[in-house]
Scaffold this motif. Structure first.
Motif, PDB file in Angstrom:
ATOM      1  N   THR A 290      -7.187   1.052   9.666  1.00  0.00           N
ATOM      2  CA  THR A 290      -6.112   0.122   9.324  1.00  0.00           C
ATOM      3  C   THR A 290      -4.733   0.704   9.617  1.00  0.00           C
ATOM      4  O   THR A 290      -3.825  -0.011  10.030  1.00  0.00           O
ATOM      5  N   PHE A 291      -4.573   2.010   9.450  1.00  0.00           N
ATOM      6  CA  PHE A 291      -3.252   2.642   9.489  1.00  0.00           C
ATOM      7  C   PHE A 291      -2.916   3.298  10.829  1.00  0.00           C
ATOM      8  O   PHE A 291      -1.930   4.027  10.924  1.00  0.00           O
TER       9      PHE A 291
ATOM     10  N   GLU B  28       6.332  -4.163   6.330  1.00  0.00           N
ATOM     11  CA  GLU B  28       5.611  -4.136   7.608  1.00  0.00           C
ATOM     12  C   GLU B  28       4.138  -4.408   7.349  1.00  0.00           C
ATOM     13  O   GLU B  28       3.509  -3.712   6.550  1.00  0.00           O
ATOM     14  N   HIS B  29       3.598  -5.442   7.998  1.00  0.00           N
ATOM     15  CA  HIS B  29       2.151  -5.628   7.942  1.00  0.00           C
ATOM     16  C   HIS B  29       1.523  -4.482   8.722  1.00  0.00           C
ATOM     17  O   HIS B  29       1.836  -4.277   9.895  1.00  0.00           O
ATOM     18  N   VAL B  30       0.684  -3.728   8.076  1.00  0.00           N
ATOM     19  CA  VAL B  30       0.094  -2.539   8.683  1.00  0.00           C
ATOM     20  C   VAL B  30      -0.735  -2.938   9.903  1.00  0.00           C
ATOM     21  O   VAL B  30      -0.678  -2.283  10.940  1.00  0.00           O
TER      22      VAL B  30
ATOM     23  N   ALA C 134       3.266  -2.291   4.076  1.00  0.00           N
ATOM     24  CA  ALA C 134       3.938  -1.038   3.730  1.00  0.00           C
ATOM     25  C   ALA C 134       5.441  -1.276   3.779  1.00  0.00           C
ATOM     26  O   ALA C 134       5.918  -2.135   4.524  1.00  0.00           O
TER      27      ALA C 134
ATOM     28  N   CYS D 208       0.796  -1.233   0.000  1.00  0.00           N
ATOM     29  CA  CYS D 208       0.000   0.000   0.000  1.00  0.00           C
ATOM     30  C   CYS D 208       0.825   1.278   0.000  1.00  0.00           C
ATOM     31  O   CYS D 208       0.259   2.369  -0.047  1.00  0.00           O
TER      32      CYS D 208
ATOM     33  N   LEU E  12       0.744   3.054  12.172  1.00  0.00           N
ATOM     34  CA  LEU E  12       1.664   3.929  11.463  1.00  0.00           C
ATOM     35  C   LEU E  12       1.454   5.385  11.872  1.00  0.00           C
ATOM     36  O   LEU E  12       2.422   6.136  12.053  1.00  0.00           O
TER      37      LEU E  12
ATOM     38  N   SER F  23       7.133   4.579   3.165  1.00  0.00           N
ATOM     39  CA  SER F  23       7.347   5.716   4.062  1.00  0.00           C
ATOM     40  C   SER F  23       8.318   6.682   3.416  1.00  0.00           C
ATOM     41  O   SER F  23       9.067   6.321   2.503  1.00  0.00           O
TER      42      SER F  23
ATOM     43  N   LYS G  93      -2.651  -5.381   4.641  1.00  0.00           N
ATOM     44  CA  LYS G  93      -1.835  -4.447   3.864  1.00  0.00           C
ATOM     45  C   LYS G  93      -0.384  -4.563   4.315  1.00  0.00           C
ATOM     46  O   LYS G  93      -0.105  -4.816   5.486  1.00  0.00           O
TER      47      LYS G  93
END
Length: 144
Positions: A131-132, A63-65, A100, A48, A135, A51, A98
């Motif tokens: 979901t995020f 990284e699995h979100v 990232a 998705c 992060l 960074s 997701k």
């Protein structure tokens, strides 16, 4: 021809069926790496974004979100509760599954400073949570 979103959805339906089998057999023993194998390479299907640090060349890692253990445990919980169909659970898996690309330093911030290596922040809900949020708490913005 099947598109990528449909393929991910079918994988999530298959995973939900497997999770239901595990719950019904009272095993509930699914390795978190299952996501790596159901769609391989996983990156090609559920990636998705990157960074800013990753874009600027810092050493990175995927990284699995939402941590895989959370995806599995929340699916088990919803199956046991019996309020959602397998299709609805699969839709939630699809929403939250997701990956990232972030820097290793950012990953340490999530894992060690925030203590969110294998869990979501307090109060987060699989059914309607962002979901995020992990992060966001680590102040990591993604670019696609």
């Amino acid at each position: 021809m099947i598109n990528q979103e449909q393929l991910v959805h079918r994988a999530c339906i298959a995973l939900t069926g497997l999770f239901r089998d595990q719950v019904e057999a009272q095993l509930e023993c699914v390795h978190t790496r299952i996501f790596n194998y159901v769609l391989h390479p996983e990156y090609d299907y559920v990636h998705c974004g990157f960074s800013r640090e990753a874009i600027l060349g810092a050493p990175t890692q995927p990284e699995h979100v939402v941590p895989c253990s959370v995806l599995i445990n929340e699916s088990f919980r919803l199956i046991k509760e019996g309020n959602l169909s397998d299709s609805e659970i699969a839709m939630l898996l699809q929403k939250h599954w997701k990956i990232a690309t972030i820097s290793r330093i950012e990953a340490k911030r999530i894992d060690l400073e925030l203590g969110l290596k294998s869990r979501m922040p307090a109060g987060w809900r699989f059914e309607d949570g962002d979901t995020f949020v992990r992060l966001q708490q680590a102040e990591i913005a993604l670019e696609t």
